[in-house]
Design an enzyme around this catalytic site. Structure first.
Site, PDB file in Angstrom:
ATOM      1  N   ARG A 173       0.830  -1.231   0.000  1.00 49.52           N
ATOM      2  CA  ARG A 173       0.000   0.000   0.000  1.00 49.52           C
ATOM      3  C   ARG A 173       0.855   1.269   0.000  1.00 49.52           C
ATOM      4  O   ARG A 173       0.422   2.330   0.451  1.00 49.52           O
ATOM      5  CB  ARG A 173      -0.948   0.032   1.187  1.00 49.52           C
ATOM      6  N   LYS A 209       2.557  11.985 -10.219  1.00 51.28           N
ATOM      7  CA  LYS A 209       1.595  11.197 -11.008  1.00 51.28           C
ATOM      8  C   LYS A 209       2.271   9.910 -11.445  1.00 51.28           C
ATOM      9  O   LYS A 209       3.288   9.945 -12.136  1.00 51.28           O
ATOM     10  CB  LYS A 209       1.163  11.975 -12.259  1.00 51.28           C
ATOM     11  N   GLU A 217       8.058  20.049 -24.210  1.00 59.05           N
ATOM     12  CA  GLU A 217       7.557  20.343 -22.853  1.00 59.05           C
ATOM     13  C   GLU A 217       8.238  21.590 -22.285  1.00 59.05           C
ATOM     14  O   GLU A 217       7.618  22.386 -21.582  1.00 59.05           O
ATOM     15  CB  GLU A 217       7.786  19.154 -21.909  1.00 59.05           C
ATOM     16  N   LYS A 236       7.241  23.558 -13.060  1.00 51.56           N
ATOM     17  CA  LYS A 236       6.397  22.392 -12.761  1.00 51.56           C
ATOM     18  C   LYS A 236       6.110  22.340 -11.261  1.00 51.56           C
ATOM     19  O   LYS A 236       4.983  22.098 -10.835  1.00 51.56           O
ATOM     20  CB  LYS A 236       7.098  21.114 -13.236  1.00 51.56           C
ATOM     21  N   GLU A 273      -4.664  18.124  -9.069  1.00 50.92           N
ATOM     22  CA  GLU A 273      -5.443  18.580 -10.216  1.00 50.92           C
ATOM     23  C   GLU A 273      -6.893  18.856  -9.850  1.00 50.92           C
ATOM     24  O   GLU A 273      -7.817  18.368 -10.478  1.00 50.92           O
ATOM     25  CB  GLU A 273      -5.358  17.521 -11.345  1.00 50.92           C
ATOM     26  N   ARG A 303      -3.190  22.969 -12.277  1.00 55.64           N
ATOM     27  CA  ARG A 303      -2.386  21.914 -12.885  1.00 55.64           C
ATOM     28  C   ARG A 303      -2.807  21.666 -14.338  1.00 55.64           C
ATOM     29  O   ARG A 303      -2.012  21.202 -15.157  1.00 55.64           O
ATOM     30  CB  ARG A 303      -2.458  20.632 -12.039  1.00 55.64           C
ATOM     31  N   ASN A 314      -1.538  21.199 -19.489  1.00 57.36           N
ATOM     32  CA  ASN A 314      -2.097  20.571 -20.696  1.00 57.36           C
ATOM     33  C   ASN A 314      -2.016  21.464 -21.925  1.00 57.36           C
ATOM     34  O   ASN A 314      -2.572  21.126 -22.974  1.00 57.36           O
ATOM     35  CB  ASN A 314      -3.569  20.184 -20.464  1.00 57.36           C
ATOM     36  N   HIS A 351      -1.691  19.997 -25.233  1.00 54.27           N
ATOM     37  CA  HIS A 351      -1.903  18.557 -25.068  1.00 54.27           C
ATOM     38  C   HIS A 351      -3.300  18.095 -25.468  1.00 54.27           C
ATOM     39  O   HIS A 351      -3.491  16.933 -25.768  1.00 54.27           O
ATOM     40  CB  HIS A 351      -1.629  18.142 -23.619  1.00 54.27           C
ATOM     41  N   HIS A 390      -2.509  15.226 -27.745  1.00 55.26           N
ATOM     42  CA  HIS A 390      -2.752  13.817 -27.370  1.00 55.26           C
ATOM     43  C   HIS A 390      -3.560  13.103 -28.433  1.00 55.26           C
ATOM     44  O   HIS A 390      -3.303  11.949 -28.761  1.00 55.26           O
ATOM     45  CB  HIS A 390      -3.563  13.759 -26.063  1.00 55.26           C
ATOM     46  N   HIS A 421       5.587  11.478 -28.381  1.00 61.05           N
ATOM     47  CA  HIS A 421       4.701  12.362 -27.627  1.00 61.05           C
ATOM     48  C   HIS A 421       5.043  13.844 -27.865  1.00 61.05           C
ATOM     49  O   HIS A 421       4.174  14.639 -28.243  1.00 61.05           O
ATOM     50  CB  HIS A 421       4.786  12.013 -26.142  1.00 61.05           C
TER      51      HIS A 421
HETATM   52  N1  LIG Z   1       3.898  11.334 -14.636  1.00 61.26           N
HETATM   53  C1  LIG Z   1       3.830  12.444 -15.350  1.00 61.26           C
HETATM   54  O1  LIG Z   1       3.479  13.511 -14.849  1.00 61.26           O
HETATM   55  C2  LIG Z   1       4.240  12.395 -16.788  1.00 61.26           C
HETATM   56  C3  LIG Z   1       4.500  13.578 -17.487  1.00 61.26           C
HETATM   57  C4  LIG Z   1       4.959  13.491 -18.805  1.00 61.26           C
HETATM   58  C5  LIG Z   1       5.133  12.252 -19.391  1.00 61.26           C
HETATM   59  N2  LIG Z   1       4.855  11.120 -18.686  1.00 61.26           N
HETATM   60  C6  LIG Z   1       5.060   9.797 -19.279  1.00 61.26           C
HETATM   61  O2  LIG Z   1       6.440   9.662 -19.570  1.00 61.26           O
HETATM   62  C7  LIG Z   1       6.576   8.747 -20.647  1.00 61.26           C
HETATM   63  C8  LIG Z   1       7.525   9.327 -21.647  1.00 61.26           C
HETATM   64  O3  LIG Z   1       8.772   9.559 -21.041  1.00 61.26           O
HETATM   65  P1  LIG Z   1      10.114   9.554 -21.900  1.00 61.26           P
HETATM   66  O4  LIG Z   1       9.930  10.448 -23.048  1.00 61.26           O
HETATM   67  O5  LIG Z   1      11.232   9.757 -20.977  1.00 61.26           O
HETATM   68  O6  LIG Z   1      10.106   8.080 -22.518  1.00 61.26           O
HETATM   69  P2  LIG Z   1      10.955   6.775 -22.201  1.00 61.26           P
HETATM   70  O7  LIG Z   1      11.030   6.517 -20.763  1.00 61.26           O
HETATM   71  O8  LIG Z   1      10.393   5.708 -23.055  1.00 61.26           O
HETATM   72  O9  LIG Z   1      12.399   7.162 -22.721  1.00 61.26           O
HETATM   73  C9  LIG Z   1      12.605   7.381 -24.112  1.00 61.26           C
HETATM   74  C10 LIG Z   1      13.667   6.424 -24.650  1.00 61.26           C
HETATM   75  O10 LIG Z   1      14.941   6.880 -24.258  1.00 61.26           O
HETATM   76  C11 LIG Z   1      15.646   5.884 -23.529  1.00 61.26           C
HETATM   77  N3  LIG Z   1      16.427   6.630 -22.551  1.00 61.26           N
HETATM   78  C12 LIG Z   1      15.982   7.361 -21.503  1.00 61.26           C
HETATM   79  N4  LIG Z   1      16.989   8.002 -20.916  1.00 61.26           N
HETATM   80  C13 LIG Z   1      18.114   7.674 -21.604  1.00 61.26           C
HETATM   81  C14 LIG Z   1      19.478   8.037 -21.484  1.00 61.26           C
HETATM   82  N5  LIG Z   1      19.891   8.918 -20.565  1.00 61.26           N
HETATM   83  N6  LIG Z   1      20.357   7.488 -22.347  1.00 61.26           N
HETATM   84  C15 LIG Z   1      19.944   6.629 -23.316  1.00 61.26           C
HETATM   85  N7  LIG Z   1      18.662   6.271 -23.493  1.00 61.26           N
HETATM   86  C16 LIG Z   1      17.760   6.787 -22.643  1.00 61.26           C
HETATM   87  C17 LIG Z   1      14.590   4.979 -22.980  1.00 61.26           C
HETATM   88  O11 LIG Z   1      15.101   3.687 -22.744  1.00 61.26           O
HETATM   89  C18 LIG Z   1      13.567   4.995 -24.108  1.00 61.26           C
HETATM   90  O12 LIG Z   1      13.967   4.109 -25.117  1.00 61.26           O
HETATM   91  C19 LIG Z   1       5.196   8.493 -21.195  1.00 61.26           C
HETATM   92  O13 LIG Z   1       4.742   7.230 -20.772  1.00 61.26           O
HETATM   93  C20 LIG Z   1       4.349   9.581 -20.560  1.00 61.26           C
HETATM   94  O14 LIG Z   1       3.009   9.204 -20.355  1.00 61.26           O
HETATM   95  C21 LIG Z   1       4.428  11.177 -17.408  1.00 61.26           C
HETATM   96 ZN   LIG Z   2       3.463  15.999 -22.404  1.00 56.39          ZN
END
Ligand SMILES: NC(=O)c1ccc[n+]([C@@H]2O[C@H](COP(=O)([O-])OP(=O)(O)OC[C@H]3O[C@@H](n4cnc5c(N)ncnc54)[C@H](O)[C@@H]3O)[C@@H](O)[C@H]2O)c1
Ligand SMILES: [Zn+2]
Length: 367
Positions: free
Chosen positions: A127, A149, A191, A230, A240, A245, A249, A252, A256, A269
């Site tokens: 939990r 999140k 972003e 942020k 939110e 918050r 978006n 977005h 999206h 993305h």
């Molecule tokens: N929680 C939130 O508030 C929030 C906000 C924005 C996005 N997200 C989520 O984040 C995700 C996208 O994140 P992302 O763009 O980091 O994608 P990701 O985690 O898939 O990373 C992108 C690619 O880069 C690689 N990678 C990451 N760091 C690296 C490094 N330093 N060196 C080499 N390779 C590296 C990863 O293995 C992957 O192949 C989505 O699922 C999205 O929904 C969440």
């Molecule tokens: Zn985004």
């Protein structure tokens, strides 16, 4: 060592620090010990993916070990597909097998996928156990690692399952950005440019300069400035509820829908958000009095990072609109759309209608 930036996220009992700097990974153990009130013993897990793990696992693991912790490594496949219930279950089972107890913690080492997935596993295991975010992508450093999140996707939609679970510490080591593939590096700037658009016109020059840096580890000041934006939004509206918050978006709502309509993997993305920002700027010109030169300022930045601004012929308008109608952000059919009056001055509007959205989608369609 002293990190270049320490940003305090004040959320009462859920407060934590975000540290930004170079070479933080090698000091993970001591930063964790500090965040946990001097604790230097106990079991923990490091969750990372198949790209990031081989690069940075050793530094994090050996630092934790030399501090006195006993880490177990858990690897998940790289890619969005790992943000699933079944992968969350696998991570939780490996945590149980690693004999974690209620005093144990998790370290999420990677991009947003690892952060969201591992954060969710930390939220549901026993939990809720504490966790540390070590974001390694631009997106993860400026966006996903801060704010709590967490969650996974379902076939029916992205991020449909999840909960708020704030990390205990975030370590953003800008040296890790050097190994990020170019396309993933550039998409993260969608972003960053979004943050300038909603809250920080003064950041425009810094972003412009960032487009020509050779060594990405020089970006600490810019990353920290984004985290502050942020952080401010999250501190005002942690879960939110008040609407603040929702400003995050910007770009977005349409972005999206473009992302999901373009078909898996066609647009990253940040690339879809870039087109979504272009559409939102069109509507901001129409409704919010945004000047042409302010719109151009943001468009120029997106171009500098080679982000797309128009829709290709393979993405259908009807699909985009249908995806928007399914979007969980629309409360009972009401459209709440983020518009900017000027660079750095965004607000949530209820003025935008479906026909305006159709017009904005048409406006970003390549001729
Ligand atoms: N929680 C939130 O508030 C929030 C906000 C924005 C996005 N997200 C989520 O984040 C995700 C996208 O994140 P992302 O763009 O980091 O994608 P990701 O985690 O898939 O990373 C992108 C690619 O880069 C690689 N990678 C990451 N760091 C690296 C490094 N330093 N060196 C080499 N390779 C590296 C990863 O293995 C992957 O192949 C989505 O699922 C999205 O929904 C969440
Ligand atoms: Zn985004």
């Amino acid at each position: 060592m002293t990190p270049d930036h320490r940003i305090h996220i004040d959320l009462g009992a859920r407060s934590y620090d975000v540290l930004v700097g170079r070479g933080l990974l090698a000091e993970t153990g001591s930063f964790v010990a500090e965040a946990f009130g001097g604790k230097t013993r106990g079991a923990c897990v490091i969750v990372s993916d198949s790209n990031v793990g081989p690069l940075y696992r050793d530094a994090v693991e050996s630092s934790l070990r030399s501090t006195g912790f006993t880490p177990t490594f858990i690897k998940v496949p790289a890619g969005e597909a790992s943000k699933s219930m079944s992968c969350a279950e696998t991570v939780c089972r490996q945590m149980a097998q690693a004999e974690l107890d209620r005093g144990s913690f998790l370290v999420a080492l990677g991009g947003g996928v690892v952060g969201d997935l591992a954060g969710y596993a930390a939220a549901i295991f026993f939990r809720g156990i504490p966790y540390v975010q070590i974001p390694t992508s631009v997106v993860a450093q400026v966006d996903s690692s801060v704010g709590g999140k967490t969650g996974v996707n379902m076939p029916e939609g992205k991020n449909l399952i999840g909960c708020f679970h704030q990390p205990r510490l975030v370590l953003a080591d800008v040296e890790t950005l050097r190994s990020l593939p170019d396309r993933e590096y550039r998409e993260g700037f969608a972003e960053v440019i979004k943050h300038a658009g909603i809250r920080d016109a003064g950041m425009v020059e810094m972003i412009d300069a960032a487009a020509s840096v050779d060594d990405r580890s020089e970006l600490g000041d810019l990353i920290a400035r984004n985290i502050r934006i942020k952080a401010a939004v999250v501190m005002e509206d942690e879960q939110e509820r008040s609407g603040t918050r929702a400003l995050l978006n910007f770009g977005h709502t349409i972005g999206h829908a473009i992302e999901s309509s373009a078909g898996y993997g066609a647009l990253l993305h940040g690339e879809a958000i870039s087109i979504g920002l272009a559409a939102a700027l069109h509507l901001s010109r129409k409704f919010a009095g945004l000047s042409e030169s302010d719109a151009t300022t943001l468009i120029t930045l997106l171009k500098k990072f080679e982000l797309p601004l128009t829709l290709g012929p393979d993405v259908d308008d009807a699909l985009i609109l249908a995806a928007m109608r399914r979007d969980k952000k629309f409360d009972a059919g009401e459209i709440r759309f983020v518009l900017a009056r000027a660079v750095g001055d965004a607000y949530v509007s209820d003025q935008v209608t479906w026909s305006d959205i159709e017009e904005a989608v048409a406006a970003v369609r390549a001729d």
